[in-house]
Every structure is written in structure tokens, then in C-alpha cells.
Design an enzyme around this catalytic site. Structure first.
Site, mmCIF file in Angstrom:
data_model
loop_
_atom_site.group_PDB
_atom_site.id
_atom_site.type_symbol
_atom_site.label_atom_id
_atom_site.label_comp_id
_atom_site.label_asym_id
_atom_site.label_seq_id
_atom_site.Cartn_x
_atom_site.Cartn_y
_atom_site.Cartn_z
ATOM 1 N N GLU A 253 -66.637 1.346 7.236
ATOM 2 C CA GLU A 253 -67.876 2.008 7.653
ATOM 3 C C GLU A 253 -68.913 0.907 7.835
ATOM 4 O O GLU A 253 -69.439 0.359 6.863
ATOM 5 C CB GLU A 253 -68.324 3.023 6.599
ATOM 6 N N CYS A 287 -77.513 2.466 8.077
ATOM 7 C CA CYS A 287 -76.640 2.170 9.213
ATOM 8 C C CYS A 287 -76.814 3.173 10.351
ATOM 9 O O CYS A 287 -76.612 2.830 11.518
ATOM 10 C CB CYS A 287 -75.184 2.138 8.759
#
Length: 485
Positions: A253, A287
């Protein structure tokens, strides 16, 4: 602070102990520089001890009735609920999270724990037919064994828990390495929660260390079969390379450069609210943050005026103050990097509608527009409170600009026509996109992950079963097979 010093240890095979390394990781409050704890680093030998402890403990845990495994996770949830004020305070102190951010992180952490509780009973086998007479094919879902988890500093409690809890629920053991800037919230705090919940020794080990001490030991070690990494794409590429060379599965991720698109028929005021949150939540250290805000020229002037006014009203300061909306960046290096990025972008031709000031690790918001089409900042991740407003003419140009990035994690489309938004969203090369909402979302049962440079694999829900179990085929011949010789 006794909370931090009590947890400033390695946690290996059910024992709290100092690391054997020759230097310490110092845990600082990023707002005021207060030293929270000092932790002697774990050595490569101790990483080996952690993995070996996990290996020894795992099989008995896998053989444990899944209802018993579920009970441990239920206790862990109750502990998190009971200690929520204490954990929230730690998030504020260790990573400079605001009260709003701490509440947001803990809400999601509890939701993911609830889903992990259900995961303990989720894996199901299959019986498949065979072309061979008398044969039965059984396909079992079994734990991978030991999982290595490497977590980031921005949502450390949540993003460690997000891999640790499902891996344990599914019968695995775990070795967790938290980020050096958040060793407590991302590491030993979880160990304490699960220890108090009755998790048997060896099943969760936490090593507080650094690549400068252990190199790639955490990745190359023969015991773990899966590495779950959350962090930058640069480090993620290295993790993937090392794991591939050692034939290990990875779940990555990674970073993002998400676009929030405002079409000409959008509710402008609502889009402004969504964009401000999507860009500036946790100082932009997310993110999924909306790095680029793409606005149709038909509504550009109205949107920009309202956006800049709202951003200018945000309160920057001490995250311990409940009124604060923008706290500090995680460290001075990050603050200096963001300040330099803004200055260089303006020098290269961009216009600063707001130019953030730097005060220690506090960086007030910047809003930039008029960027040259070839500006490097348009294609990179910005882990700080900087918004880029980019105008476009029509859907096709919006899609082209949104896709002009090596990343593909999240995104959003604002429009008065839901199906129009969905059509545009389908054209964006990203793992997740949200219509008439922000870009920062995570839900326990919805597949979470990115495309391109934003990662490999998915987490959440059934994706956790895929990530942390493997399939085993056992055939049974009830009759007699015929062999050619």
C-alpha cells in the site's frame, strides 16, 4: 511520560526487553520536541528471534478453534474502547495528530477490529469435482504461517492494526516493525493491547529498529511468507524487489497523487468543503490526499475564491488544543522538504494564492495555481499541506490530467449528475474513486488498494483472506486409479 517509557521496549516471544543494538531510537513529540522515549534498537539477531518465536507459536494458533481466536480479538476491541482516551492522547503526542485526527483514526481502528473478529470464521474450503472416477478434490484455506508487517508514521495505530489483526484472526503469527517516528502508537501499543487480551506469547512480536541496523533482514528472513508494507513507493519498490528474489508474497500500500475533479455542474460550496478536508487532513500526510484539485474553468473563479478563503481560516498550532485543525509535520526534514518544494514551484512559474510559513515543524497551508503543464510537482506525491489548483476545459481534459501521474490510489469527482460522475470515474486509472465525496476513505469490507505506482494487492474484507491465507489441494481417491505402468 510514563505511558511512553513503559512501552519503550522490544516485544519478542511474549517478553518486554531492551534491544541489543548499540544506539537508540529517540521518540520525539513533533510539536514541541519533547523526548517521549528512548528505545535501544533491535539487532538482526533479535529480528531472527522474533521470527523464530512466531514460527514456533503459529501452528498451535492455527489449530486453535477459530471461535477461540475470535474471543481474543473481541477482548482486544474492548481494551481499545476502554483505553480510547489514552490512545488518542498518544496519537496527539507522538505523531502530532489533532484531536479530530485521533478520533478519526480510532474510529476506523475499531471498525477494522470488528471486521477482523468476523474474519476468524470466514475462510471456507471447497469440494470440487474431478474428471477421474472415484476422486474427490478438497481445497482448504490455510494460514500462510508468519506475516511480516511494516507500518508507516501517518496513521500508525490503524495501519499496523489493519494487517496485524486480520493476520492473527486467520491463524497466522506476526512480526511487526513500526516506523521509527512512531514506535509506540504503531508498534508496542498494539503488543500491549493483544498481550492484555490474552494472545499467546510469540504470536505477535514487535521489533523497533532501522534499516541502518538490520539491513534487509526483515524481508530476506526465511520464515515469513508474506510481507505487508505500507509506505512510500520508493521503499515499496525495494521491498517488492527483495521479496521477489526470495519468492515471498507482498501486499504493498504505497503513495498517491490523487485528483479531486470539480465538473462544471458541481455544487461548488460542497466541493470546496470536500477538497479542503481531502487535502489538509492530518497536514496532508495521507496517501489518499487530494494532491491535485482539478476545476472546470466554468467554475474556477468561484471555486478558487471560496477554497482559498476556507483554507486561510484553518487553525494552525498545537495539536493538543482541540481547536487546532493543522498540526505539525512528523519531523523537521519533512517540514523543510515541503517548504523547499513550495519555493521551487513558485520560482518555476506557479502563483501562490497562499504561501505557507514554517515555524519549527508547523507548516501553514499553501495553495498554488498557474502551474506550468510540465511542472514536476504535478506528478509527485506531496506529503504536506500544499494544494495545487489546476483548471481544465471539459471532461476529456480532466481525465487526461488526472491520469498524467505514475500513481493511481484514490480520487473524487464532483458533479450534479451521479451517472456522469461514475462515467468519469471509470476512466480514471486508480484503485478507488468517490463520487461527490472526499478522496480520503477506508472501509473494513471494501477492497482497498491502488494501481500503477500506488501498490500491489488489496486489503480489507475478503481481500484479507486472499492476502493472509493460501490454498491447499487434498485429493481423495475413494476408488482405484488406473496407472499406465
Amino acid at each position: 511520560m510514563s505511558f511512553f517509557t513503559d512501552l519503550a521496549h522490544q516485544y519478542i516471544d511474549g517478553e518486554w526487553r531492551p534491544g541489543k543494538g548499540s544506539w537508540d531510537i529517540i521518540d520525539f513529540n513533533p510539536f514541541d520536541g519533547e523526548k517521549l522515549a528512548s528505545i535501544p534498537v533491535a539487532t538482526a539477531e533479535e529480528v531472527d528471534q522474533a521470527y523464530r518465536a512466531a514460527e514456533r507459536a503459529q501452528q498451535a494458533w492455527a489449530d486453535t478453534n477459530p471461535y477461540a481466536r475470535r474471543t481474543v480479538l473481541e477482548k482486544a476491541l474492548r481494551i481499545v474502547e476502554e483505553r480510547e482516551p489514552e490512545i488518542a492522547g498518544a496519537i496527539v503526542a507522538e505523531l502530532g495528530g489533532t484531536h479530530l485526527k485521533a478520533a478519526f483514526e480510532l474510529h476506523l481502528a475499531k471498525e477494522f477490529l470488528r471486521e477482523a473478529i468476523q474474519l476468524a470464521l470466514r475462510p471456507a474450503g471447497q469440494i470440487l469435482p474431478s474428471p477421474t472416477e472415484g476422486k474427490e478434490n478438497r481445497v482448504y484455506r490455510v494460514p500462510v504461517g508468519v506475516v511480516g508487517v511494516i507500518s508507516p508514521f501517518n496513521f500508525p495505530f490503524l495501519l499496523s492494526l489493519k494487517s496485524v489483526a486480520p493476520a492473527l484472526a486467520l491463524g497466522n503469527a506476526v512480526v511487526l516493525k513500526p516506523h521509527q517516528n512512531t514506535p509506540i502508537c504503531g508498534g508496542t501499543l498494539l503488543a500491549k493491547v493483544f498481550e492484555d487480551a490474552g494472545l499467546p506469547a510469540g504470536l505477535l512480536n514487535v521489533v523497533v529498529t532501522d534499516i541502518a541496523e538490520i539491513g534487509d533482514t526483515l524481508l530476506e528472513h526465511p520464515v515469513p511468507q508474506v510481507i505487508s508494507f505500507t509506505g512510500s513507493d520508493k521503499v515499496g519498490r525495494h521491498v517488492a524487489t527483495v521479496c521477489a528474489a526470495n519468492l515471498k508474497r507482498v501486499v504493498l500500500e504505497l503513495g498517491g497523487n490523487s485528483a479531486l475533479i470539480v465538473l462544471d455542474d458541481a455544487d461548488v460550496e460542497y466541493a470546496v468543503d470536500a477538497a479542503v478536508f481531502s487535502r489538509y487532513v492530518h497536514q496532508g500526510q495521507v496517501c489518499m490526499a487530494a494532491n491535485r484539485i482539478l476545476v472546470d474553468r466554468a467554475v474556477e473563479a468561484e471555486f478558487t475564491e471560496k477554497f482559498v478563503a476556507k483554507v486561510a481560516s484553518l487553525t494552525v498550532g498545537d495539536p493538543a488544543d482541540p481547536a487546532t485543525q493543522i498540526g505539525p509535520l512528523i519531523n523537521s526534514s519533512q517540514a523543510e522538504s515541503i517548504s523547499r518544494l513550495v519555493d521551487e514551484t513558485v520560482e518555476s512559474g506557479a502563483t501562490a494564492l497562499l504561501h505557507g510559513r514554517v515555524d519549527g515543524n508547523l507548516v501553514s497551508p499553501s495553495v498554488l495555481t498557474g502551474l506550468p503543464a510540465d511542472s514536476p510537482v504535478l506528478r509527485q506525491e506531496i506529503f504536506g499541506p500544499v494544494a495545487l489548483i489546476v483548471p481544465f476545459d471539459g471532461e476529456d481534459e480532466a481525465v487526461r490530467i488526472a491520469n498524467d501521474t505514475p500513481y493511481g490510489l484514490s480520487g473524487a469527482v464532483h458533479t450534479g449528475n451521479i451517472e456522469r460522475g461514475v462515467r468519469v470515474g471509470q476512466r480514471i486509472h486508480t484503485g478507488m474513486i468517490h463520487i461527490n465525496d472526499g478522496t480520503v476513505h477506508d472501509e473494513p469490507i471494501v477492497p482497498f488498494g491502488g494501481e500503477k505506482g500506488s501498490g500491489l494487492g488489496r486489503l480489507n474484507g475478503e481481500s484479507m483472506v486472499e492476502a493472509f491465507t493460501t490454498q491447499k489441494w487434498i485429493s481423495v481417491q475413494h476408488g482405484r486409479s488406473q496407472f499406465p505402468f
